[in-house]
Design a protein around this motif. Structure first.
Motif, mmCIF file in Angstrom:
data_model
loop_
_atom_site.group_PDB
_atom_site.id
_atom_site.type_symbol
_atom_site.label_atom_id
_atom_site.label_comp_id
_atom_site.label_asym_id
_atom_site.label_seq_id
_atom_site.Cartn_x
_atom_site.Cartn_y
_atom_site.Cartn_z
ATOM 1 N N HIS A 176 0.810 -1.226 0.000
ATOM 2 C CA HIS A 176 0.000 0.000 0.000
ATOM 3 C C HIS A 176 0.845 1.280 0.000
ATOM 4 C CE1 HIS A 176 -3.719 -2.176 0.545
ATOM 5 N NE2 HIS A 176 -3.277 -2.756 1.644
ATOM 6 N N TYR A 177 2.176 1.167 0.099
ATOM 7 C CA TYR A 177 3.007 2.362 0.241
ATOM 8 C C TYR A 177 2.757 3.366 -0.875
ATOM 9 C CZ TYR A 177 5.942 0.022 3.814
ATOM 10 O OH TYR A 177 6.414 -0.600 4.937
ATOM 11 N N ARG A 178 2.794 2.897 -2.110
ATOM 12 C CA ARG A 178 2.651 3.813 -3.246
ATOM 13 C C ARG A 178 1.284 4.482 -3.234
ATOM 14 N NH1 ARG A 178 6.108 6.577 -6.181
ATOM 15 N NH2 ARG A 178 4.601 8.261 -6.110
ATOM 16 N N THR A 179 0.251 3.704 -2.917
ATOM 17 C CA THR A 179 -1.100 4.261 -2.866
ATOM 18 C C THR A 179 -1.207 5.339 -1.794
ATOM 19 O OG1 THR A 179 -2.038 2.160 -3.607
ATOM 20 C CG2 THR A 179 -3.536 3.688 -2.529
ATOM 21 N N VAL A 180 -0.635 5.067 -0.623
ATOM 22 C CA VAL A 180 -0.673 6.041 0.468
ATOM 23 C C VAL A 180 0.067 7.311 0.073
ATOM 24 C CG1 VAL A 180 0.131 6.490 2.822
ATOM 25 C CG2 VAL A 180 -0.963 4.309 2.284
ATOM 26 N N LEU A 181 1.245 7.173 -0.521
ATOM 27 C CA LEU A 181 2.024 8.344 -0.922
ATOM 28 C C LEU A 181 1.281 9.171 -1.961
ATOM 29 C CD1 LEU A 181 4.692 9.913 -0.730
ATOM 30 C CD2 LEU A 181 5.573 8.451 -2.561
ATOM 31 N N ASP A 182 0.698 8.516 -2.957
ATOM 32 C CA ASP A 182 -0.030 9.240 -4.005
ATOM 33 C C ASP A 182 -1.222 9.985 -3.420
ATOM 34 O OD1 ASP A 182 1.754 8.316 -5.892
ATOM 35 O OD2 ASP A 182 0.439 6.723 -6.652
ATOM 36 N N ALA A 183 -1.925 9.352 -2.485
ATOM 37 C CA ALA A 183 -3.097 9.995 -1.894
ATOM 38 C C ALA A 183 -2.696 11.220 -1.069
ATOM 39 C CB ALA A 183 -3.865 8.998 -1.018
#
Length: 422
Positions: A176-183
């Protein structure tokens, strides 16, 4: 819209418009000069609110630019509340301000309830465990940089450390790291067209809501799992906490996670990125730190946070007719507390525009002013910045940055990309 042409000679307070996006596109030196002019103006200056499609235009706001005024408003929550919105100037519909701000956008008793539960979950043992983990994560990041990075310090270093620490703290998996960063990038995008459809307020609002919902979905699903099968992470502690019969609802858990990941990720990563930029532009300060790292790093961290002020402002609203350092304030007046300006107040900081890691005292407001809304994660942020610069100066003493690619925002003093060599 207004422009400077020979601005140092002709700048007038009446020409300054903090609401106009053109102001925030000006060079940093221009903006600092404008805030200096506002600080020396005897009265508080009133500005029109931004025009937001989804809400009626409000009555405007007063800009608090002096250190003393920001401190006074911060320590009087009974007179200057946060519950009508602290992270937005227009009044958002319904509970939208709490959706993104959680405790930041609450007043007591709700604020006290959430903070008590969260503080209990942040047990000394848990805090110590993740403080110890910072060193291991920083070392791993530098291993990968030495093996060959992308050439962007934000992507390779500054963004990775706080993101991993916060996600690991909550028990959020690496998938989920990339999703969290993008959000988080979208939520704090300001007017930057790289992240949000600038110029279309309706689409911006939809993008913000979508990013917030993405984060809430991740943590609420994890919360359901941790209620059934607790683990040794912050999510388990939060969802299973019961303090005098009070516990967090799914809505409160989701909003708190948005606050934690946005505040903990963005502000720390920007302090680290700005720190490398500052030490590149001020080699004499880098040399001072290298001479006695352990003796001087605490002061260096405080000076980085003061000098760059990652969070530019927060809002308060007057609950009654009152005065603020002899300024008349009416019930319902909106006040925007510009930490970015207060931290350069010449009456408090000698040589305020000078980056000086030996500055003492340094009563900056980079983690918020005194009062109930002082940053809950300030200690962890200081730890992350300290550890990362220890690793950088020990293992890559020749690291230097190039020209920053800055975020177009009035709320976050952000760096999107920062080229580097070592």
């Amino acid at each position: 819209m207004w422009f400077w042409r020979g601005w140092r000679d002709v700048l007038k307070v009446e020409d300054i418009n903090l609401t106009d996006w053109e102001f925030w596109r000006r060079p940093l030196a221009d903006r600092h000069e404008a805030f200096k002019a506002l600080r020396w103006e005897p009265s508080l200056i009133h500005f029109e609110e931004p025009d937001v499609v989804i809400v009626p235009r409000g009555p405007g706001y007063y800009a608090l630019t002096r250190h003393a005024d920001v401190v006074e408003a911060s320590r009087r929550p009974q007179d200057f509340c946060s519950g009508r919105g602290a992270t937005n100037i227009p009044d958002m519909p319904g509970d939208m301000h709490e959706y993104f701000g959680s405790m930041i956008n609450m007043d007591d008793p709700r604020h006290a309830k959430i903070r008590r539960i969260v503080s209990r979950a942040f047990s000394p043992r848990m805090i110590q465990r993740f403080e110890d983990q910072v060193e291991a994560v920083a070392a791993q990041i530098l291993d990968e940089v030495e093996a060959g990075g992308t050439g962007d310090f934000v992507a390779d270093v500054a963004a990775r450390l706080p993101l991993k620490i916060i996600c690991d703290m909550m028990g959020i998996g690496a998938e989920h790291y990339r999703t969290v960063l993008d959000a988080t990038n979208i939520i704090l995008a300001g007017n930057d067209a790289e992240f949000v459809p600038a110029g279309d307020p309706e689409q911006v609002a939809l993008a913000l809501l979508g990013a917030g919902q993405t984060l809430k979905d991740i943590v609420e699903e994890l919360g359901r799992q941790r209620r059934a099968e607790p683990a040794d992470d912050l999510t388990s502690a939060l969802v299973n906490a019961n303090l005098d019969g009070e516990s967090l609802t799914d809505q409160e858990l989701g909003s708190f996670f948005i606050l934690l990941v946005v505040a903990g990720n963005e502000t720390t990563r920007n302090a680290i990125a700005h720190g490398l930029d500052l030490f590149t532009r001020h080699p004499e300060q880098r040399a001072l730190l290298a001479e006695d790292f352990e003796g001087r790093v605490a002061g260096a961290v405080e000076e980085i946070v003061r000098y760059v002020s990652p969070v530019v402002w927060m809002r308060r609203t007057a609950t009654r007719d009152t005065t603020l350092n002899e300024h008349e304030i009416k019930a319902g007046d909106k006040l925007v507390l510009y930490y970015w300006s207060a931290n350069r107040d010449e009456t408090v900081f000698a040589g305020a525009d000078r980056f000086d890691i030996l500055r003492d005292p340094n009563p900056h407001l980079g983690f918020g002013g005194p009062g109930p809304h002082f940053c809950l994660g300030a200690h962890l942020a200081r730890r992350e910045i300290t550890v990362m610069f220890r690793e950088l100066l020990t293992r890559l003493p020749g690291i230097r940055s190039g020209t920053p690619d800055r975020l177009e925002s009035s709320f976050i003093n952000g760096i999107k990309r920062l080229p580097y060599t070592f």
